[in-house]
Motif scaffolding. Sequence first.
Motif, PDB file in Angstrom:
ATOM      1  N   ASN A 101      47.556  23.548  58.322  1.00 12.01           N
ATOM      2  CA  ASN A 101      46.209  23.896  57.889  1.00 12.01           C
ATOM      3  C   ASN A 101      46.111  23.814  56.362  1.00 12.01           C
ATOM      4  OD1 ASN A 101      43.828  25.552  57.129  1.00 12.01           O
ATOM      5  ND2 ASN A 101      43.762  26.007  59.309  1.00 12.01           N
ATOM      6  N   PRO A 102      45.051  23.215  55.812  1.00 15.26           N
ATOM      7  CA  PRO A 102      44.909  23.087  54.347  1.00 15.26           C
ATOM      8  C   PRO A 102      44.968  24.409  53.598  1.00 15.26           C
ATOM      9  CG  PRO A 102      43.326  21.674  55.467  1.00 15.26           C
ATOM     10  CD  PRO A 102      43.972  22.509  56.539  1.00 15.26           C
ATOM     11  N   ILE A 103      44.733  25.543  54.260  1.00  9.99           N
ATOM     12  CA  ILE A 103      44.786  26.833  53.568  1.00  9.99           C
ATOM     13  C   ILE A 103      46.179  27.116  53.014  1.00  9.99           C
ATOM     14  CG2 ILE A 103      45.412  28.279  55.556  1.00  9.99           C
ATOM     15  CD1 ILE A 103      43.411  30.363  54.525  1.00  9.99           C
ATOM     16  N   TYR A 104      47.201  26.445  53.551  1.00  7.85           N
ATOM     17  CA  TYR A 104      48.578  26.687  53.107  1.00  7.85           C
ATOM     18  C   TYR A 104      48.949  25.884  51.853  1.00  7.85           C
ATOM     19  CZ  TYR A 104      49.312  29.058  57.556  1.00  7.85           C
ATOM     20  OH  TYR A 104      49.209  29.928  58.606  1.00  7.85           O
ATOM     21  N   TYR A 105      48.212  24.847  51.509  1.00 12.64           N
ATOM     22  CA  TYR A 105      48.606  23.971  50.408  1.00 12.64           C
ATOM     23  C   TYR A 105      48.450  24.632  49.042  1.00 12.64           C
ATOM     24  CZ  TYR A 105      48.937  20.025  53.626  1.00 12.64           C
ATOM     25  OH  TYR A 105      49.305  19.197  54.644  1.00 12.64           O
ATOM     26  N   GLU A 106      49.410  24.367  48.155  1.00 11.14           N
ATOM     27  CA  GLU A 106      49.344  24.863  46.777  1.00 11.14           C
ATOM     28  C   GLU A 106      49.281  23.708  45.781  1.00 11.14           C
ATOM     29  OE1 GLU A 106      51.338  28.340  45.250  1.00 11.14           O
ATOM     30  OE2 GLU A 106      52.237  28.658  47.211  1.00 11.14           O
ATOM     31  N   THR A 107      50.443  23.175  45.363  1.00 14.54           N
ATOM     32  CA  THR A 107      50.456  22.104  44.367  1.00 14.54           C
ATOM     33  C   THR A 107      51.535  21.093  44.716  1.00 14.54           C
ATOM     34  OG1 THR A 107      50.475  21.650  41.990  1.00 14.54           O
ATOM     35  CG2 THR A 107      52.114  23.224  42.816  1.00 14.54           C
ATOM     36  N   SER A 108      51.449  19.899  44.118  1.00 17.15           N
ATOM     37  CA  SER A 108      52.340  18.803  44.498  1.00 17.15           C
ATOM     38  C   SER A 108      53.176  18.293  43.329  1.00 17.15           C
ATOM     39  CB  SER A 108      51.522  17.641  45.079  1.00 17.15           C
ATOM     40  OG  SER A 108      50.844  18.025  46.261  1.00 17.15           O
ATOM     41  N   PRO A 152      55.252  11.163  52.358  1.00 18.83           N
ATOM     42  CA  PRO A 152      55.083   9.948  51.556  1.00 18.83           C
ATOM     43  C   PRO A 152      53.658   9.811  51.039  1.00 18.83           C
ATOM     44  CG  PRO A 152      54.963   9.396  53.876  1.00 18.83           C
ATOM     45  CD  PRO A 152      55.235  10.881  53.808  1.00 18.83           C
ATOM     46  N   LEU A 153      53.524   9.196  49.860  1.00 20.97           N
ATOM     47  CA  LEU A 153      52.214   8.887  49.296  1.00 20.97           C
ATOM     48  C   LEU A 153      52.362   7.638  48.437  1.00 20.97           C
ATOM     49  CD1 LEU A 153      49.229   9.641  48.701  1.00 20.97           C
ATOM     50  CD2 LEU A 153      50.070  10.935  46.735  1.00 20.97           C
ATOM     51  N   ASP A 154      51.732   6.549  48.868  1.00 19.98           N
ATOM     52  CA  ASP A 154      51.802   5.295  48.113  1.00 19.98           C
ATOM     53  C   ASP A 154      53.245   4.919  47.771  1.00 19.98           C
ATOM     54  OD1 ASP A 154      49.040   5.201  48.221  1.00 19.98           O
ATOM     55  OD2 ASP A 154      48.798   6.227  46.291  1.00 19.98           O
ATOM     56  N   GLU A 155      54.104   4.998  48.761  1.00 17.27           N
ATOM     57  CA  GLU A 155      55.509   4.601  48.632  1.00 17.27           C
ATOM     58  C   GLU A 155      56.286   5.414  47.607  1.00 17.27           C
ATOM     59  OE1 GLU A 155      56.057   0.413  48.347  1.00 17.27           O
ATOM     60  OE2 GLU A 155      55.071   0.000  50.254  1.00 17.27           O
ATOM     61  N   ILE A 156      55.962   6.700  47.547  1.00 21.65           N
ATOM     62  CA  ILE A 156      56.755   7.636  46.764  1.00 21.65           C
ATOM     63  C   ILE A 156      56.845   8.933  47.566  1.00 21.65           C
ATOM     64  CG2 ILE A 156      54.749   8.544  45.515  1.00 21.65           C
ATOM     65  CD1 ILE A 156      56.577   8.919  43.069  1.00 21.65           C
ATOM     66  N   ILE A 157      57.944   9.641  47.438  1.00 23.63           N
ATOM     67  CA  ILE A 157      58.089  10.922  48.132  1.00 23.63           C
ATOM     68  C   ILE A 157      57.426  12.012  47.297  1.00 23.63           C
ATOM     69  CG2 ILE A 157      59.728  12.701  48.853  1.00 23.63           C
ATOM     70  CD1 ILE A 157      61.640  10.489  49.675  1.00 23.63           C
ATOM     71  N   VAL A 158      56.579  12.787  47.948  1.00 15.84           N
ATOM     72  CA  VAL A 158      55.883  13.886  47.286  1.00 15.84           C
ATOM     73  C   VAL A 158      56.346  15.205  47.898  1.00 15.84           C
ATOM     74  CG1 VAL A 158      53.639  14.964  46.872  1.00 15.84           C
ATOM     75  CG2 VAL A 158      53.872  12.481  46.764  1.00 15.84           C
ATOM     76  N   VAL A 159      56.607  16.165  47.037  1.00 15.20           N
ATOM     77  CA  VAL A 159      56.971  17.523  47.480  1.00 15.20           C
ATOM     78  C   VAL A 159      55.763  18.417  47.199  1.00 15.20           C
ATOM     79  CG1 VAL A 159      58.532  19.478  47.132  1.00 15.20           C
ATOM     80  CG2 VAL A 159      59.416  17.136  46.999  1.00 15.20           C
ATOM     81  N   THR A 160      55.143  18.919  48.247  1.00 19.33           N
ATOM     82  CA  THR A 160      53.954  19.759  48.100  1.00 19.33           C
ATOM     83  C   THR A 160      54.277  21.191  48.505  1.00 19.33           C
ATOM     84  OG1 THR A 160      52.414  17.936  48.501  1.00 19.33           O
ATOM     85  CG2 THR A 160      51.588  20.168  48.870  1.00 19.33           C
ATOM     86  N   LYS A 161      54.148  22.111  47.565  1.00 20.13           N
ATOM     87  CA  LYS A 161      54.390  23.527  47.863  1.00 20.13           C
ATOM     88  C   LYS A 161      53.319  24.039  48.810  1.00 20.13           C
ATOM     89  CE  LYS A 161      54.986  26.381  44.537  1.00 20.13           C
ATOM     90  NZ  LYS A 161      54.842  27.069  43.229  1.00 20.13           N
ATOM     91  N   ILE A 162      53.743  24.826  49.797  1.00 18.71           N
ATOM     92  CA  ILE A 162      52.796  25.478  50.692  1.00 18.71           C
ATOM     93  C   ILE A 162      53.109  26.971  50.744  1.00 18.71           C
ATOM     94  CG2 ILE A 162      52.380  23.429  52.105  1.00 18.71           C
ATOM     95  CD1 ILE A 162      54.247  24.569  54.210  1.00 18.71           C
ATOM     96  N   ARG A 163      52.128  27.748  51.154  1.00 20.11           N
ATOM     97  CA  ARG A 163      52.276  29.198  51.193  1.00 20.11           C
ATOM     98  C   ARG A 163      52.995  29.632  52.470  1.00 20.11           C
ATOM     99  NH1 ARG A 163      47.206  28.011  49.144  1.00 20.11           N
ATOM    100  NH2 ARG A 163      46.797  28.869  47.070  1.00 20.11           N
ATOM    101  N   PHE A 164      53.703  30.753  52.378  1.00 22.56           N
ATOM    102  CA  PHE A 164      54.276  31.372  53.567  1.00 22.56           C
ATOM    103  C   PHE A 164      53.166  32.069  54.343  1.00 22.56           C
ATOM    104  CE2 PHE A 164      57.994  31.130  50.759  1.00 22.56           C
ATOM    105  CZ  PHE A 164      58.973  30.665  51.634  1.00 22.56           C
ATOM    106  N   GLN A 165      53.405  32.306  55.622  1.00 22.00           N
ATOM    107  CA  GLN A 165      52.403  32.946  56.464  1.00 22.00           C
ATOM    108  C   GLN A 165      51.975  34.301  55.908  1.00 22.00           C
ATOM    109  OE1 GLN A 165      50.677  31.957  59.248  1.00 22.00           O
ATOM    110  NE2 GLN A 165      49.604  33.889  59.012  1.00 22.00           N
ATOM    111  N   GLU A 166      52.930  35.072  55.362  1.00 25.32           N
ATOM    112  CA  GLU A 166      52.607  36.407  54.865  1.00 25.32           C
ATOM    113  C   GLU A 166      51.747  36.383  53.593  1.00 25.32           C
ATOM    114  OE1 GLU A 166      57.158  35.916  54.164  1.00 25.32           O
ATOM    115  OE2 GLU A 166      55.618  35.171  55.530  1.00 25.32           O
ATOM    116  N   GLU A 167      51.567  35.202  53.008  1.00 26.85           N
ATOM    117  CA  GLU A 167      50.713  35.087  51.828  1.00 26.85           C
ATOM    118  C   GLU A 167      49.248  34.860  52.187  1.00 26.85           C
ATOM    119  OE1 GLU A 167      52.597  32.967  48.272  1.00 26.85           O
ATOM    120  OE2 GLU A 167      53.734  32.124  49.937  1.00 26.85           O
ATOM    121  N   ILE A 168      48.975  34.609  53.457  1.00 20.49           N
ATOM    122  CA  ILE A 168      47.599  34.390  53.903  1.00 20.49           C
ATOM    123  C   ILE A 168      47.017  35.714  54.379  1.00 20.49           C
ATOM    124  CG2 ILE A 168      46.101  33.100  55.459  1.00 20.49           C
ATOM    125  CD1 ILE A 168      47.619  31.395  53.414  1.00 20.49           C
ATOM    126  N   ARG A 169      45.927  36.117  53.775  1.00 22.31           N
ATOM    127  CA  ARG A 169      45.299  37.376  54.143  1.00 22.31           C
ATOM    128  C   ARG A 169      44.645  37.283  55.519  1.00 22.31           C
ATOM    129  NH1 ARG A 169      42.071  39.221  48.625  1.00 22.31           N
ATOM    130  NH2 ARG A 169      43.899  39.927  47.454  1.00 22.31           N
TER     131      ARG A 169
END
Length: 255
Positions: A101-108, A152-169
């Motif tokens: 779910n997009p609510i978990y996404y932070e930064t890449s 993957p994104l445009d032939e590069i590996i991307v690491v995207t931080k996501i939130r833990f379940q306990e961080e979602i109110r």
Amino acid sequence: MRAIWKGSIGFGLVNIPVRLYSAVQNSHLDLDMLDSKDHAHIKFQRINERTRKEVPYDKIVKGYLLKDQYVILDEQDFEDASPEKTKMIELENFVDIEEINPIYYETSYYAEPEAQGKKAYALLLKALIQSKKAGIARFVLRSTENLCVIHPLDEIIVVTKIRFQEEIRTAEEMKIPPINTINKKELDVGLALIKQYTSAFDIKNFKDEYTQELLKIIKAKAKGKRATVKKLEPKAASSDDLYEQLMQSLNKKGA
């Protein structure tokens, strides 16, 4: 760009040495805080609340309030809490990225391989592309454990931080109207309106218009002028009836 993290991606028994670079940047204007009297910069100080004196950065420690008393932590404590993850992004499993779910996404972050890891990097990248999967992993950044998605994104590996379940109110306290109050006629028009506005997603179609308009105002004020800015005036619906509002919206878009 300057690397913000160096370590390895753990793919089974294969370690892929990588560097992480921030993949995002702020599009907002960098505004300084100034004194209205003489436009001098406003500086923030780290003040001891008891002595009211400034505390040097190297004299500041981190503490956790436990039973009315602070427990002070040092760098070794943070490393001991997760020693095996300090320099490793360990892939734990793979998922369909649509399941997140997009609510978990932070930064890449962009992941760039070191010289000795290019072959393994290319393998992981190609496998992610062909399998259409994303990896879930954990790593430590700035003394904090982070959950992330490796994709993957445009032939590069991307690491995207996501939130833990306990961080979602929880949304239990929200007063949400029941969806069974919508009748079939209203729903049909709502679905038709969505279909009419549906198109392929292209991020290039969406610009930071607020920042552009603000910059226009700044440049005009520098010349002693006032920029003319278009204002979007909200148009009130001619009817309080939801169905009529939907029909008007549908007809407006069609026109």
